[in-house]
Design an enzyme around this catalytic site. Sequence first.
Site, PDB file in Angstrom:
ATOM      1  N   LYS A  73      12.080 -15.355  35.431  1.00  0.00           N
ATOM      2  CA  LYS A  73      13.135 -15.895  36.302  1.00  0.00           C
ATOM      3  C   LYS A  73      12.501 -16.708  37.421  1.00  0.00           C
ATOM      4  O   LYS A  73      11.598 -16.236  38.119  1.00  0.00           O
ATOM      5  CB  LYS A  73      13.907 -14.732  36.926  1.00  0.00           C
ATOM      6  CG  LYS A  73      15.317 -14.611  36.405  1.00  0.00           C
ATOM      7  CD  LYS A  73      15.932 -13.349  36.917  1.00  0.00           C
ATOM      8  CE  LYS A  73      17.322 -13.596  37.375  1.00  0.00           C
ATOM      9  NZ  LYS A  73      17.968 -12.348  37.798  1.00  0.00           N
TER      10      LYS A  73
HETATM   11  C1  E4P Z   1      21.282 -12.212  37.963  1.00  0.00           C
HETATM   12  O1  E4P Z   1      20.421 -12.293  37.148  1.00  0.00           O
HETATM   13  C2  E4P Z   1      21.191 -11.489  39.250  1.00  0.00           C
HETATM   14  O2  E4P Z   1      20.260 -10.438  39.083  1.00  0.00           O
HETATM   15  C3  E4P Z   1      22.452 -10.843  39.675  1.00  0.00           C
HETATM   16  O3  E4P Z   1      23.495 -11.069  38.745  1.00  0.00           O
HETATM   17  C4  E4P Z   1      22.831 -11.033  41.097  1.00  0.00           C
HETATM   18  O4  E4P Z   1      24.029 -10.358  41.344  1.00  0.00           O
HETATM   19  P1  E4P Z   1      24.556 -10.001  42.806  1.00  0.00           P
HETATM   20  O5  E4P Z   1      25.142 -11.240  43.391  1.00  0.00           O
HETATM   21  O6  E4P Z   1      25.597  -8.944  42.579  1.00  0.00           O
HETATM   22  O7  E4P Z   1      23.365  -9.499  43.580  1.00  0.00           O
END
Ligand code: E4P
Length: 216
Positions: A83
């Site tokens: 990522k």
């Molecule tokens: C995506 O890969 C992120 O880890 C995640 O969906 C972020 O979500 P949040 O906005 O609830 O922290």
Amino acid sequence: MKLFIDTADVQEIRDAASLGLLDGVTTNPTLVARVGRPMREVLTEICEIVSGPVSGEVLATTYDEMLVEARELASIAPNIVVKIPLIADGLRAVKTLTQEGIKTNVTLCFSPIQAMLAAKAGATYISPFVGRLDDVGHEGMELVDQILEIYGNYEVDTQVLVASVRSPNHVLTAMRMGADVATIPFNVIGQLIKHPLTDVGLARFIEDGRKIKQEA
Ligand code: E4P
């Protein structure tokens, strides 16, 4: 549509995997910090449980440092997806990593143009954060709709991974729009399964089933 779980909690991943419906996992630094374990250790354990794509995020924000971290993460297991944040150095890193055959998930996407740039860099996945847009008064799923439209215009291969999911409604809309993946927190996966009328109907069938046994 593929269903990923958005967590670094290994027990949640085991429970979700036991349903037989889990296609992959996404984590981020916040989720890993929440479980209080080193990133490499957690990702290694997750990759032993799940054979589908497992996203682990770099902590660095410069091109050179992101590459070092990304290569290290990719060495954990063949199903690791790195990522990378949607910043200029991140896009450069995605281009290089793609040339090296390392899969990437470009994270923190909040605009359709950002999504197109990530696709041009060769991202395997783009992660629009729908819940965080809703939080600031925008329509998060509108972003997904626009990305799907634009990617469709140019036959882009990058997969649209709906992230920051907060409710079954996000998942339903993602399915209706034809998004490739939704990554879903554990509690929302539970909500997807349950329906009050299923519970009421089952209670009635159990009750009537007992009567059948008594008559037999
Ligand atoms: C995506 O890969 C992120 O880890 C995640 O969906 C972020 O979500 P949040 O906005 O609830 O922290």
